[in-house]
Design a protein around this motif. Structure first.
Motif, PDB file in Angstrom:
ATOM      1  N   PHE A 179       0.916  -1.130   0.103  1.00  0.00           N
ATOM      2  CA  PHE A 179       0.157   0.158   0.067  1.00  0.00           C
ATOM      3  C   PHE A 179       0.888   1.256   0.059  1.00  0.00           C
ATOM      4  O   PHE A 179       1.826   1.224   0.529  1.00  0.00           O
ATOM      5  CB  PHE A 179      -1.256  -0.019   1.217  1.00  0.00           C
ATOM      6  CG  PHE A 179      -0.272   0.111   2.297  1.00  0.00           C
ATOM      7  CD1 PHE A 179      -0.096   1.424   3.147  1.00  0.00           C
ATOM      8  CD2 PHE A 179       0.174  -1.099   3.305  1.00  0.00           C
ATOM      9  CE1 PHE A 179       0.525   1.361   4.653  1.00  0.00           C
ATOM     10  CE2 PHE A 179       0.570  -0.957   4.358  1.00  0.00           C
ATOM     11  CZ  PHE A 179       0.838   0.203   5.103  1.00  0.00           C
ATOM     12  N   LYS A 180       0.388   2.480  -0.467  1.00  0.00           N
ATOM     13  CA  LYS A 180       0.923   3.576  -0.587  1.00  0.00           C
ATOM     14  C   LYS A 180       0.858   4.410   0.925  1.00  0.00           C
ATOM     15  O   LYS A 180      -0.511   4.238   1.445  1.00  0.00           O
ATOM     16  CB  LYS A 180       0.335   4.552  -1.656  1.00  0.00           C
ATOM     17  CG  LYS A 180       0.771   3.981  -2.935  1.00  0.00           C
ATOM     18  CD  LYS A 180       0.480   4.999  -4.179  1.00  0.00           C
ATOM     19  CE  LYS A 180      -1.031   5.359  -4.099  1.00  0.00           C
ATOM     20  NZ  LYS A 180      -1.471   6.613  -3.673  1.00  0.00           N
ATOM     21  N   ARG A 187       4.813  -2.706   2.701  1.00  0.00           N
ATOM     22  CA  ARG A 187       4.513  -4.029   2.153  1.00  0.00           C
ATOM     23  C   ARG A 187       4.084  -4.847   3.632  1.00  0.00           C
ATOM     24  O   ARG A 187       4.742  -4.540   4.654  1.00  0.00           O
ATOM     25  CB  ARG A 187       5.433  -4.997   1.697  1.00  0.00           C
ATOM     26  CG  ARG A 187       5.377  -6.217   1.472  1.00  0.00           C
ATOM     27  CD  ARG A 187       6.513  -6.968   0.500  1.00  0.00           C
ATOM     28  NE  ARG A 187       7.594  -6.882   1.397  1.00  0.00           N
ATOM     29  CZ  ARG A 187       8.774  -7.203   0.869  1.00  0.00           C
ATOM     30  NH1 ARG A 187       8.787  -7.542  -0.305  1.00  0.00           N
ATOM     31  NH2 ARG A 187       9.892  -7.528   1.632  1.00  0.00           N
ATOM     32  N   ILE A 188       3.063  -5.421   3.638  1.00  0.00           N
ATOM     33  CA  ILE A 188       2.616  -6.284   4.770  1.00  0.00           C
ATOM     34  C   ILE A 188       3.544  -7.776   4.716  1.00  0.00           C
ATOM     35  O   ILE A 188       2.929  -8.303   3.886  1.00  0.00           O
ATOM     36  CB  ILE A 188       1.246  -6.522   4.949  1.00  0.00           C
ATOM     37  CG1 ILE A 188       0.446  -5.000   5.253  1.00  0.00           C
ATOM     38  CG2 ILE A 188       0.888  -7.398   6.248  1.00  0.00           C
ATOM     39  CD1 ILE A 188      -0.904  -5.067   5.290  1.00  0.00           C
ATOM     40  N   ASN A 189       4.492  -7.977   5.373  1.00  0.00           N
ATOM     41  CA  ASN A 189       4.896  -9.271   5.330  1.00  0.00           C
ATOM     42  C   ASN A 189       4.443 -10.415   6.142  1.00  0.00           C
ATOM     43  O   ASN A 189       3.519 -10.348   6.672  1.00  0.00           O
ATOM     44  CB  ASN A 189       6.401  -9.058   5.757  1.00  0.00           C
ATOM     45  CG  ASN A 189       6.590  -8.801   7.248  1.00  0.00           C
ATOM     46  OD1 ASN A 189       5.819  -9.266   8.102  1.00  0.00           O
ATOM     47  ND2 ASN A 189       7.374  -7.984   7.880  1.00  0.00           N
ATOM     48  N   ALA A 190       4.881 -11.558   5.893  1.00  0.00           N
ATOM     49  CA  ALA A 190       4.096 -12.841   6.332  1.00  0.00           C
ATOM     50  C   ALA A 190       4.031 -12.541   8.074  1.00  0.00           C
ATOM     51  O   ALA A 190       3.129 -13.404   8.331  1.00  0.00           O
ATOM     52  CB  ALA A 190       4.966 -13.867   5.955  1.00  0.00           C
ATOM     53  N   SER A 194       4.200  -3.991   9.103  1.00  0.00           N
ATOM     54  CA  SER A 194       4.078  -3.263   7.836  1.00  0.00           C
ATOM     55  C   SER A 194       5.763  -2.738   7.654  1.00  0.00           C
ATOM     56  O   SER A 194       6.326  -2.042   8.683  1.00  0.00           O
ATOM     57  CB  SER A 194       3.395  -2.159   7.928  1.00  0.00           C
ATOM     58  OG  SER A 194       3.695  -1.106   7.043  1.00  0.00           O
ATOM     59  N   ASP A 195       6.223  -2.815   6.365  1.00  0.00           N
ATOM     60  CA  ASP A 195       7.520  -2.415   6.234  1.00  0.00           C
ATOM     61  C   ASP A 195       7.639  -1.724   4.958  1.00  0.00           C
ATOM     62  O   ASP A 195       6.956  -1.909   4.228  1.00  0.00           O
ATOM     63  CB  ASP A 195       8.385  -3.531   5.986  1.00  0.00           C
ATOM     64  CG  ASP A 195       8.736  -4.822   6.881  1.00  0.00           C
ATOM     65  OD1 ASP A 195       8.452  -4.290   8.231  1.00  0.00           O
ATOM     66  OD2 ASP A 195       8.747  -5.776   6.750  1.00  0.00           O
ATOM     67  N   MET A 196       8.377  -0.468   5.240  1.00  0.00           N
ATOM     68  CA  MET A 196       8.530   0.423   4.124  1.00  0.00           C
ATOM     69  C   MET A 196       9.669  -0.423   2.989  1.00  0.00           C
ATOM     70  O   MET A 196      10.917  -0.857   3.562  1.00  0.00           O
ATOM     71  CB  MET A 196       9.225   1.688   4.352  1.00  0.00           C
ATOM     72  CG  MET A 196       9.412   2.611   3.325  1.00  0.00           C
ATOM     73  SD  MET A 196      10.012   4.250   3.802  1.00  0.00           S
ATOM     74  CE  MET A 196      11.633   3.922   4.234  1.00  0.00           C
ATOM     75  N   ASP A 235      10.580  -6.519  -3.733  1.00  0.00           N
ATOM     76  CA  ASP A 235      11.241  -6.150  -2.815  1.00  0.00           C
ATOM     77  C   ASP A 235      11.593  -4.661  -2.825  1.00  0.00           C
ATOM     78  O   ASP A 235      12.391  -4.049  -1.782  1.00  0.00           O
ATOM     79  CB  ASP A 235      12.730  -6.836  -2.550  1.00  0.00           C
ATOM     80  CG  ASP A 235      12.200  -8.577  -2.169  1.00  0.00           C
ATOM     81  OD1 ASP A 235      11.372  -8.545  -1.686  1.00  0.00           O
ATOM     82  OD2 ASP A 235      12.768  -9.478  -2.866  1.00  0.00           O
ATOM     83  N   GLY A 236      11.132  -3.999  -3.781  1.00  0.00           N
ATOM     84  CA  GLY A 236      11.276  -2.442  -3.603  1.00  0.00           C
ATOM     85  C   GLY A 236      12.639  -1.982  -4.545  1.00  0.00           C
ATOM     86  O   GLY A 236      13.042  -0.865  -4.485  1.00  0.00           O
TER      87      GLY A 236
END
Length: 255
Positions: A179-180, A187-190, A194-196, A235-236
């Motif tokens: 999400f922005k 990203r919501i990881n497993a 929430s990680d940028m 992964d960005g």
């Protein structure tokens, strides 16, 4: 094209482009990229969805959804709904849409003509398809909430936010949500945190989409300069940057 190209969707091999301030929809042939029909007379159209050969158009000011035939483009009906109607998606029975004024999720069944209100927690901001299921994304305080519209089950990601979130995305490749939020892509990881994964240093992160195993972002710099399209891996990591039109606000993939 007109004033403010708000959104677009591919229906029956044609691109339906919703031109908000011009109150119209341009329907474009995907081979020639020429207009085959212009639908006018709309108040302030926003987004569209399609179900069983009918196209449903939400609107900022009209207090109704407008329904067109997906093949002949004829006006078929309207659905009364007070307030600003926004994002919309359809499953095999229902057309769902967000009402921004009442902060509700609504569903319309074209067969029974039933209009229902669906209870949600927080303020809704997006509708997203996860495989064959529709999810409503909302927020309350610093929590991000995802609710499966069909089953009613929901996930609450506490402390995931520090500002108002933007578009929600689901990636089929890795099964994760993105999400922005401001100029960040998160990203919501497993583990459910929430990680940028990407931060835009200048400009405005205006649009995001996931196509296959790549993420596409738009940096809408200002009203004068052209935007920058940024292509990332999941992964960005930046794969590519290219110039695009001014205030690029979305991406459509033609297969």
């Amino acid at each position: 094209m007109g004033d403010v190209l708000q959104s677009g969707k591919i229906i029956n091999g044609r691109i339906w482009l919703v031109v908000n301030n011009s109150g119209k929809i341009e329907i474009i042939d995907t081979n020639s990229f020429k207009s085959v029909k212009t639908i006018t007379g709309l108040r302030s159209p926003r987004f569209i969805s399609e179900l069983n050969g009918l196209v449903y158009v939400t609107d900022l000011y009209a207090d109704k959804l407008t329904v067109f035939d997906a093949t002949t483009f004829e006006l078929k009906s309207t659905i009364s709904e007070s307030g600003w109607t926004e994002k919309t998606l359809a499953d095999d029975q229902w057309v769902y849409f967000i009402n921004k004024d009442s902060n509700t999720l609504n569903g319309f069944n074209p067969v029974s003509k039933l209009l229902k209100r669906i209870s949600i927690l927080g303020i809704p901001f997006d509708l997203v398809r996860k495989n064959d299921e529709i999810h409503i994304a909302s927020y309350s305080g610093d929590s991000l909430i995802l609710k499966n519209v069909g089953s009613g089950s929901q996930q609450i990601f506490a402390h995931a936010l520090n500002s108002v979130p933007g578009g929600m995305l689901f990636c089929k490749t890795n099964g994760l949500w993105y999400f922005k939020m401001g100029n960040n892509l998160r990203r919501i990881n497993a583990a459910g945190t929430s990680d940028m994964i990407y931060q835009l240093k200048s400009g405005s992160l205006y649009a995001a989409n996931i196509i296959g195993d790549e993420i596409y972002l738009s940096n809408a710099k200002d009203y004068v300069q052209n935007s920058e399209m940024i292509r990332l891996d999941l992964d960005g990591k930046v794969l590519d940057k290219r110039e695009s039109g001014r205030i690029t606000n979305g991406f459509l993939w033609l297969e």
